[in-house]
Scaffold this motif. Structure first.
Motif, PDB file in Angstrom:
ATOM      1  N   VAL A 201       0.855  -1.194   0.000  1.00 45.85           N
ATOM      2  CA  VAL A 201       0.000   0.000   0.000  1.00 45.85           C
ATOM      3  C   VAL A 201       0.887   1.239   0.000  1.00 45.85           C
ATOM      4  N   ALA A 202       0.573   2.163  -0.911  1.00 48.18           N
ATOM      5  CA  ALA A 202       1.317   3.419  -1.032  1.00 48.18           C
ATOM      6  C   ALA A 202       0.395   4.588  -0.719  1.00 48.18           C
ATOM      7  N   ALA A 203       0.994   5.747  -0.502  1.00 51.24           N
ATOM      8  CA  ALA A 203       0.230   6.949  -0.170  1.00 51.24           C
ATOM      9  C   ALA A 203      -0.535   7.430  -1.400  1.00 51.24           C
ATOM     10  N   PRO A 204      -1.850   7.628  -1.304  1.00 51.87           N
ATOM     11  CA  PRO A 204      -2.606   8.111  -2.461  1.00 51.87           C
ATOM     12  C   PRO A 204      -2.302   9.573  -2.797  1.00 51.87           C
ATOM     13  N   ALA A 205      -1.803  10.316  -1.819  1.00 53.53           N
ATOM     14  CA  ALA A 205      -1.459  11.725  -2.026  1.00 53.53           C
ATOM     15  C   ALA A 205      -0.439  12.124  -0.968  1.00 53.53           C
ATOM     16  N   ALA A 206       0.197  13.254  -1.190  1.00 54.53           N
ATOM     17  CA  ALA A 206       1.140  13.760  -0.193  1.00 54.53           C
ATOM     18  C   ALA A 206       0.380  14.196   1.050  1.00 54.53           C
ATOM     19  N   GLY A 207       1.009  14.037   2.208  1.00 49.53           N
ATOM     20  CA  GLY A 207       0.333  14.447   3.434  1.00 49.53           C
ATOM     21  C   GLY A 207       1.083  14.007   4.671  1.00 49.53           C
ATOM     22  N   LEU A 208       0.408  14.168   5.810  1.00 51.37           N
ATOM     23  CA  LEU A 208       0.973  13.855   7.120  1.00 51.37           C
ATOM     24  C   LEU A 208       0.524  12.469   7.558  1.00 51.37           C
ATOM     25  N   VAL A 209       1.465  11.646   8.020  1.00 50.83           N
ATOM     26  CA  VAL A 209       1.123  10.373   8.643  1.00 50.83           C
ATOM     27  C   VAL A 209       0.661  10.701  10.061  1.00 50.83           C
ATOM     28  N   TYR A 210      -0.660  10.730  10.248  1.00 50.76           N
ATOM     29  CA  TYR A 210      -1.205  11.150  11.533  1.00 50.76           C
ATOM     30  C   TYR A 210      -1.019  10.081  12.601  1.00 50.76           C
ATOM     31  N   ASP A 211      -1.115   8.808  12.194  1.00 50.40           N
ATOM     32  CA  ASP A 211      -0.966   7.731  13.178  1.00 50.40           C
ATOM     33  C   ASP A 211      -0.725   6.418  12.442  1.00 50.40           C
ATOM     34  N   THR A 212      -0.060   5.470  13.129  1.00 48.56           N
ATOM     35  CA  THR A 212       0.078   4.094  12.657  1.00 48.56           C
ATOM     36  C   THR A 212      -0.603   3.198  13.683  1.00 48.56           C
ATOM     37  N   LEU A 213      -1.432   2.264  13.209  1.00 46.25           N
ATOM     38  CA  LEU A 213      -2.328   1.516  14.082  1.00 46.25           C
ATOM     39  C   LEU A 213      -1.880   0.084  14.345  1.00 46.25           C
ATOM     40  N   PHE A 214      -0.845  -0.399  13.670  1.00 43.53           N
ATOM     41  CA  PHE A 214      -0.322  -1.740  13.891  1.00 43.53           C
ATOM     42  C   PHE A 214       1.199  -1.685  13.943  1.00 43.53           C
ATOM     43  N   ARG A 215       1.768  -2.710  14.570  1.00 44.41           N
ATOM     44  CA  ARG A 215       3.226  -2.855  14.610  1.00 44.41           C
ATOM     45  C   ARG A 215       3.656  -4.017  13.744  1.00 44.41           C
ATOM     46  N   ARG A 216       4.897  -4.014  13.351  1.00 47.60           N
ATOM     47  CA  ARG A 216       5.429  -5.062  12.488  1.00 47.60           C
ATOM     48  C   ARG A 216       5.291  -6.422  13.183  1.00 47.60           C
ATOM     49  N   GLY A 217       4.828  -7.409  12.436  1.00 49.49           N
ATOM     50  CA  GLY A 217       4.642  -8.756  12.956  1.00 49.49           C
ATOM     51  C   GLY A 217       3.224  -9.043  13.393  1.00 49.49           C
ATOM     52  N   GLU A 218       2.391  -8.012  13.548  1.00 46.11           N
ATOM     53  CA  GLU A 218       1.009  -8.222  13.964  1.00 46.11           C
ATOM     54  C   GLU A 218       0.154  -8.639  12.772  1.00 46.11           C
ATOM     55  N   TRP A 219      -0.900  -9.394  13.065  1.00 45.58           N
ATOM     56  CA  TRP A 219      -1.823  -9.828  12.017  1.00 45.58           C
ATOM     57  C   TRP A 219      -2.825  -8.712  11.755  1.00 45.58           C
ATOM     58  N   VAL A 220      -3.006  -8.397  10.472  1.00 46.71           N
ATOM     59  CA  VAL A 220      -3.928  -7.346  10.057  1.00 46.71           C
ATOM     60  C   VAL A 220      -5.050  -7.995   9.261  1.00 46.71           C
ATOM     61  N   ALA A 221      -6.268  -7.879   9.749  1.00 43.44           N
ATOM     62  CA  ALA A 221      -7.405  -8.431   9.024  1.00 43.44           C
ATOM     63  C   ALA A 221      -7.701  -7.576   7.796  1.00 43.44           C
ATOM     64  N   ALA A 222      -8.341  -8.190   6.806  1.00 49.51           N
ATOM     65  CA  ALA A 222      -8.679  -7.471   5.578  1.00 49.51           C
ATOM     66  C   ALA A 222      -9.565  -6.273   5.900  1.00 49.51           C
ATOM     67  N   GLY A 223      -9.210  -5.117   5.358  1.00 51.02           N
ATOM     68  CA  GLY A 223      -9.996  -3.908   5.556  1.00 51.02           C
ATOM     69  C   GLY A 223      -9.630  -3.102   6.783  1.00 51.02           C
ATOM     70  N   ASN A 224      -8.747  -3.613   7.643  1.00 52.49           N
ATOM     71  CA  ASN A 224      -8.339  -2.860   8.834  1.00 52.49           C
ATOM     72  C   ASN A 224      -7.273  -1.832   8.464  1.00 52.49           C
TER      73      ASN A 224
END
Length: 320
Positions: A201-224
């Motif tokens: 997944v890439a950034a659709p436009a330039a902007g500020l990364v306001y927050d990251t909601l998962f850490r590396r190694g965690e399971w991410v469900a589809a759509g999260n």
């Protein structure tokens, strides 16, 4: 009463009016706050978070990589679909070409051998018929010779027909059917490639990364959502004006945003005016409660000035 004392009392009488005048806000000045329309970026496919390329508070450019999910299964699916497409295309090419010259040569050689066998069987049949007339052989031997001659003659006819068929082009129905198989295989490859692409997944436009909601190694469900972004064009100010003022404001009207700590005011323009009052009296309207009606208005600064403002920040809006 002395003139000095009289002037002193007059000044005291004017103090409430002076204080009220100082506390009243300037005309066309309203209180508001900054709001952000966040973009929650997620993948349509689930998986373990393999790579997180950004951090909170980071400014990123358009198309910058944000995160990658594990994709071993999707990569294998692309490889399988690609091989199936290659096989279908090769089969279609073979159908269009028809028999190869080497294959036709093999059939011709088989025909030559069959013709020789047929001649041999015909001569044997002729000899056995003569032998039967003079009583040299039994009827059973003649029947066997006749059956052999008929079998070899039939084999010759079969191989001649096979050569004629080999010289013909493939039937159009076969070509259309195999072409459909190629199209289906190509669509399956495109689908497998799309699933693989969804893992990055890439950034659709330039902007500020306001927050990251998962850490590396965690399971991410589809759509999260994994990354929450705030593009500068999604920053806006909300403020409220009395019902007696809203009629004089139209989309596109210029205004100035002032905030604590801002080096300079930020220019913006009205983009939205609410059609509904934020406060509805419980009874019929009167001159007193009409003054309590306010309408929400939104305005947006230019993308260049938007990074100077923060969501939730209280501001002062001055209409121009």
């Amino acid at each position: 009463m002395s003139p000095i004392r009289a002037s002193h009392y007059a000044l005291l009488a004017l103090m409430p009016a002076l204080i009220a005048a100082c506390s009243e806000p300037a005309r066309d000045t309203y209180q508001g706050y900054i709001e952000g329309e966040f973009v929650n970026l997620a993948s349509s496919q689930g998986g373990r978070l393999e790579k997180l390329d950004v951090a909170r508070g980071q400014q990123v450019a358009a198309d910058a990589p944000l995160f990658v999910l594990e994709s071993a299964d999707e990569t294998a699916g692309v490889q399988q679909a690609a091989r199936q497409l290659s096989a279908a295309e090769a089969q279609l090419a073979d159908i269009r070409v028809g028999k190869r010259p080497q294959e036709i040569d093999v059939t011709r050689a088989q025909l030559v051998q069959a013709e020789a066998n047929a001649r041999k069987a015909a001569l044997q049949l002729t000899r056995d018929e003569g032998q039967l007339r003079i009583g040299g052989i039994a009827q059973a031997q003649l029947d066997e010779s006749r059956a052999q001659a008929e079998a070899t003659a039939a084999q010759v006819r079969q191989l001649r027909s096979q050569l004629a068929v080999d010289a013909l082009p493939s039937r159009s129905e076969q070509i259309r059917a195999q072409s459909a198989q190629v199209d289906a295989a190509r669509a399956a490859l495109a689908q497998a490639q799309w699933r693989l692409d969804q893992k990055t997944v890439a950034a659709p436009a330039a902007g500020l990364v306001y927050d990251t909601l998962f850490r590396r190694g965690e399971w991410v469900a589809a759509g999260n959502a994994v990354v929450r972004m705030l593009p500068p064009e999604n920053v806006k100010v909300r403020f409220f004006v009395p019902q007696g003022v809203v009629g004089s404001i139209a989309p596109g009207r210029a205004l100035t945003i002032r905030c604590d700590g801002c080096e300079a005011p930020v220019d913006a323009r009205v983009t939205f005016i609410s059609n509904e009052a934020e406060f509805t009296p419980p009874v019929i309207y009167s001159n007193e409660n009409r003054a309590k009606l306010v309408f929400m208005i939104e305005a947006r600064p230019t993308p260049a000035d938007a990074p100077r403002l923060r969501p939730g920040q209280p501001v002062e809006v001055v209409l121009k």
